[in-house]
Design an enzyme around this catalytic site. Structure first.
Site, PDB file in Angstrom:
ATOM      1  CG  ASP A   1       9.351   4.865  11.480  1.00 23.46           C
ATOM      2  OD1 ASP A   1       8.190   4.550  11.774  1.00 23.46           O
ATOM      3  OD2 ASP A   1       9.627   5.701  10.599  1.00 23.46           O
TER       4      ASP A   1
ATOM      5  CG  ASP B   1       7.986   3.868   7.341  1.00 21.30           C
ATOM      6  OD1 ASP B   1       7.032   3.342   7.939  1.00 21.30           O
ATOM      7  OD2 ASP B   1       8.429   4.984   7.630  1.00 21.30           O
ATOM      8  CD  GLU B   2       6.266   1.896  11.795  1.00 19.06           C
ATOM      9  OE1 GLU B   2       5.961   1.111  12.705  1.00 19.06           O
ATOM     10  OE2 GLU B   2       5.618   2.904  11.518  1.00 19.06           O
TER      11      GLU B   2
HETATM   12  N1  DCP Z   1       2.065   7.941   4.620  1.00 18.38           N
HETATM   13  C1  DCP Z   1       0.986   8.358   3.853  1.00 18.38           C
HETATM   14  N2  DCP Z   1      -0.084   8.995   4.438  1.00 18.38           N
HETATM   15  C2  DCP Z   1      -0.091   9.229   5.780  1.00 18.38           C
HETATM   16  C3  DCP Z   1       0.985   8.798   6.577  1.00 18.38           C
HETATM   17  C4  DCP Z   1       2.065   8.166   5.965  1.00 18.38           C
HETATM   18  O1  DCP Z   1       1.000   8.144   2.637  1.00 18.38           O
HETATM   19  N3  DCP Z   1      -1.145   9.855   6.336  1.00 18.38           N
HETATM   20  C5  DCP Z   1       3.216   7.288   3.960  1.00 18.38           C
HETATM   21  C6  DCP Z   1       4.266   8.312   3.584  1.00 18.38           C
HETATM   22  C7  DCP Z   1       5.361   8.106   4.570  1.00 18.38           C
HETATM   23  C8  DCP Z   1       5.231   6.634   4.938  1.00 18.38           C
HETATM   24  O2  DCP Z   1       3.846   6.347   4.807  1.00 18.38           O
HETATM   25  O3  DCP Z   1       6.637   8.412   4.023  1.00 18.38           O
HETATM   26  C9  DCP Z   1       5.705   6.334   6.342  1.00 18.38           C
HETATM   27  O4  DCP Z   1       4.932   7.046   7.291  1.00 18.38           O
HETATM   28  P1  DCP Z   1       5.523   7.624   8.623  1.00 18.38           P
HETATM   29  O5  DCP Z   1       4.380   7.958   9.488  1.00 18.38           O
HETATM   30  O6  DCP Z   1       6.547   6.689   9.166  1.00 18.38           O
HETATM   31  O7  DCP Z   1       6.180   9.006   8.200  1.00 18.38           O
HETATM   32  P2  DCP Z   1       7.510   9.338   7.451  1.00 18.38           P
HETATM   33  O8  DCP Z   1       8.375   8.136   7.246  1.00 18.38           O
HETATM   34  O9  DCP Z   1       7.188  10.095   6.229  1.00 18.38           O
HETATM   35  O10 DCP Z   1       8.207  10.340   8.442  1.00 18.38           O
HETATM   36  P3  DCP Z   1       8.950  10.073   9.839  1.00 18.38           P
HETATM   37  O11 DCP Z   1      10.350  10.537   9.610  1.00 18.38           O
HETATM   38  O12 DCP Z   1       8.227  10.902  10.827  1.00 18.38           O
HETATM   39  O13 DCP Z   1       8.869   8.606  10.121  1.00 18.38           O
HETATM   40 CA    CA Z   2       8.856   6.683   8.902  1.00 22.02          CA
HETATM   41 CA    CA Z   3       6.291   4.529  10.021  1.00 22.36          CA
END
Ligand code: DCP
Ligand code: CA
Ligand code: CA
Length: 369
Positions: free
Chosen positions: A11, A111-112
Site C-alpha cells: 500500500d 495504490d494497492e
Molecule cells: N483517496 C481519496 N478519498 C478518500 C480516500 C482516499 O481520494 N476518501 C485517495 C487519496 C489517497 C489514495 O486514494 O492518496 C489512497 O488512499 P489510502 O486510503 O491508501 O490513503 P493514503 O495513501 O493517502 O494514505 P496511507 O498512507 O494511510 O495509505
Molecule cells: Ca495508501
Molecule cells: Ca490504499
C-alpha cells in the site's frame, strides 16, 4: 510437505500527497493537503488525502476542505488540487515494478497490490521478508516513493499487516503467528466490518477479532446469515483461500448496434455512429479513461468485418473530436468497400487507454436499435 502460500500486500504511503511532494521538494517538510474542489464556492469540496505532517493536526481523507484549513490555520501548509494524471503515471510505474516480482499479481485501485511470491521464496517467510525489503527499496530508488508492506500466508493477513506500520513500514506475519497477530485487533480491521457491523458486534460483546474468532458459530450465523456469518468466522481466524488474481483492465470499449436496414449511406451510418460516440464517450468518462485510438467497423451480413482506426498523439479531449474522427474513418472505409456490399451493423470502438483503472476486459455491448 505442504508449503504455506506467501502473499505480499503493498500500500503506497499518503499516496496523492507523496506524489505532490516528490514533484515539488519544497513541500517536503510541510503539511500537504490534496483537495478535490467541487467548484461551487472557493473552498467547497473534500480532502482526498494529507501527508503525515498534516494528519498530526487531524486532517484526513474525506473531511471538508474548510475544516482542514481551520485545523491548519496557524501553520504553513500547502493545499493543492488533485492531479490525477500524475498519480496515474506514478501508480503505473510502481505497478510495473511490482508485477516483475510476482508469480501472480493483483492490482487493487490506484495504490494497492497483492503479490503471490510463493514459488519464488519456496514458501519461506525469511526469504519473503528479504524480497519484500528489496522491492520496497527498489521503488524508492526508481520512483522516490515509499510504500508499506505486509507479508502473510494469505491476502487477508497480508493486507491487515501492511496497514500496521506506516509509512515505509514492513510487517511480517508467519502462519504460526496469525492468531496472536489478529486476536487483539478491533473487529473493524476485517474487510467487510463497517460501522454498522461493528456496532452490531459490540452489542453481542464482540470487540476484538479474537472475540469474534471465539464467538459461538450458530449465533453468528443466525445474526448475520450463513454466507456473511461464515465469512466473519473464517476471517477472524485468519482463514482466507481467495487467490491473488489479475484483475481485468479495460482494453477497449465498443458498441456494435444493428442498423434498421442494411446500408452503405454515410449519413445513415453517421446518424447511428454519433449516438454510439456519445455512449462510449460517456462510459470512458465514468471509468476516468483517456483514450487515444478510435476504430470504426462495418459488419456485413456474413459477419465479415471491415475496420479502420486512427491513433492520436494525446488522449481525445472531447466528444466533437471523437465524432469528427469517426466521420472521417467511415468515409474512408466506405470508399474502400466494394460497391455491391452493404453494412448490417456498425461499430465504434475506443481503446489505447491512458489510465489503467479497474474495469472489465472488453466492454462490448451488442445492442439492437
Ligand atoms: N483517496 C481519496 N478519498 C478518500 C480516500 C482516499 O481520494 N476518501 C485517495 C487519496 C489517497 C489514495 O486514494 O492518496 C489512497 O488512499 P489510502 O486510503 O491508501 O490513503 P493514503 O495513501 O493517502 O494514505 P496511507 O498512507 O494511510 O495509505
Ligand atoms: Ca495508501
Ligand atoms: Ca490504499
Amino acid at each position: 510437505m505442504l508449503i504455506s502460500r506467501v502473499i505480499i500486500h503493498v500500500d503506497f504511503d499518503y499516496f496523492y500527497a507523496q506524489c505532490e511532494a516528490r514533484e515539488n521538494p519544497s513541500l517536503k517538510d510541510k503539511p500537504v493537503v490534496v483537495c478535490v474542489y467541487s467548484g461551487r464556492s472557493e473552498d467547497s469540496g473534500a480532502v482526498a488525502t494529507a501527508n503525515y505532517a498534516a494528519r498530526k493536526y487531524g486532517v484526513k481523507s474525506g473531511i471538508p476542505i474548510v475544516q482542514a484549513k481551520r485545523k491548519l490555520r496557524d501553520v504553513d501548509a500547502a493545499f493543492l488540487p488533485v492531479n490525477f494524471d500524475l498519480y496515474d503515471r506514478v501508480s503505473e510505474n510502481i505497478m510495473t515494478i511490482l508485477r516483475q516480482y510476482a508469480e501472480r499479481f493483483e492490482q487493487v485501485g490506484i495504490d494497492e497490490a497483492f503479490l503471490d511470491v510463493t514459488p519464488k521464496v519456496e514458501g519461506d517467510f525469511a526469504k519473503a521478508t528479504q524480497l519484500a525489503l528489496e522491492i520496497q527499496n527498489q521503488i524508492v530508488a526508481k520512483e522516490r516513493i515509499t510504500v508499506s508492506m505486509g507479508v502473510g500466508p494469505n491476502k487477508l493477513v497480508a493486507k491487515i499487516a501492511a496497514g500496521r506500520q506506516k509509512p515505509f513500514g514492513m510487517t511480517v506475519v508467519r502462519p504460526e503467528e496469525v492468531e496472536a497477530f489478529l486476536n487483539p485487533l478491533p473487529v473493524n480491521e476485517l474487510l467487510g466490518v463497517g460501522r454498522k457491523t461493528t456496532i452490531a458486534m459490540e452489542e453481542m460483546g464482540v470487540k476484538t477479532v479474537g472475540d469474534l474468532a471465539g464467538f459461538d458459530l450458530d449465533r453468528l450465523l443466525k445474526r448475520f446469515g450463513k454466507v456473511l456469518g461464515m465469512y466473519f468466522h473464517n476471517s477472524a481466524r485468519g482463514i482466507d483461500a481467495s487467490p491473488v488474481q489479475e484483475r481485468g483492465v479495460a482494453e477497449s470499449i465498443s458498441h456494435i448496434p444493428t442498423l434498421k436496414e442494411d446500408t452503405r449511406d454515410l449519413d445513415t451510418i453517421l446518424e447511428e455512429a454519433y449516438k454510439i460516440c456519445g455512449d462510449v464517450y460517456k462510459r470512458a468518462g465514468e471509468l476516468k479513461f483517456g483514450f487515444k485510438t478510435v476504430t470504426v467497423q462495418l459488419i456485413l451480413h456474413d459477419m465479415s468485418t471491415l475496420s479502420k482506426s486512427r491513433t492520436f498523439e494525446t488522449p481525445i479531449e472531447n466528444l466533437e473530436t471523437l465524432k469528427a474522427s469517426v466521420k472521417e474513418l467511415f468515409q474512408k472505409l466506405l470508399a474502400d468497400m466494394p460497391v455491391e456490399l452493404k453494412a448490417r451493423r456498425i461499430g465504434v470502438k475506443i481503446s489505447n487507454f491512458s489510465s489503467a483503472r479497474q474495469a472489465q476486459k472488453h466492454l462490448t455491448e451488442y445492442t439492437e436499435r
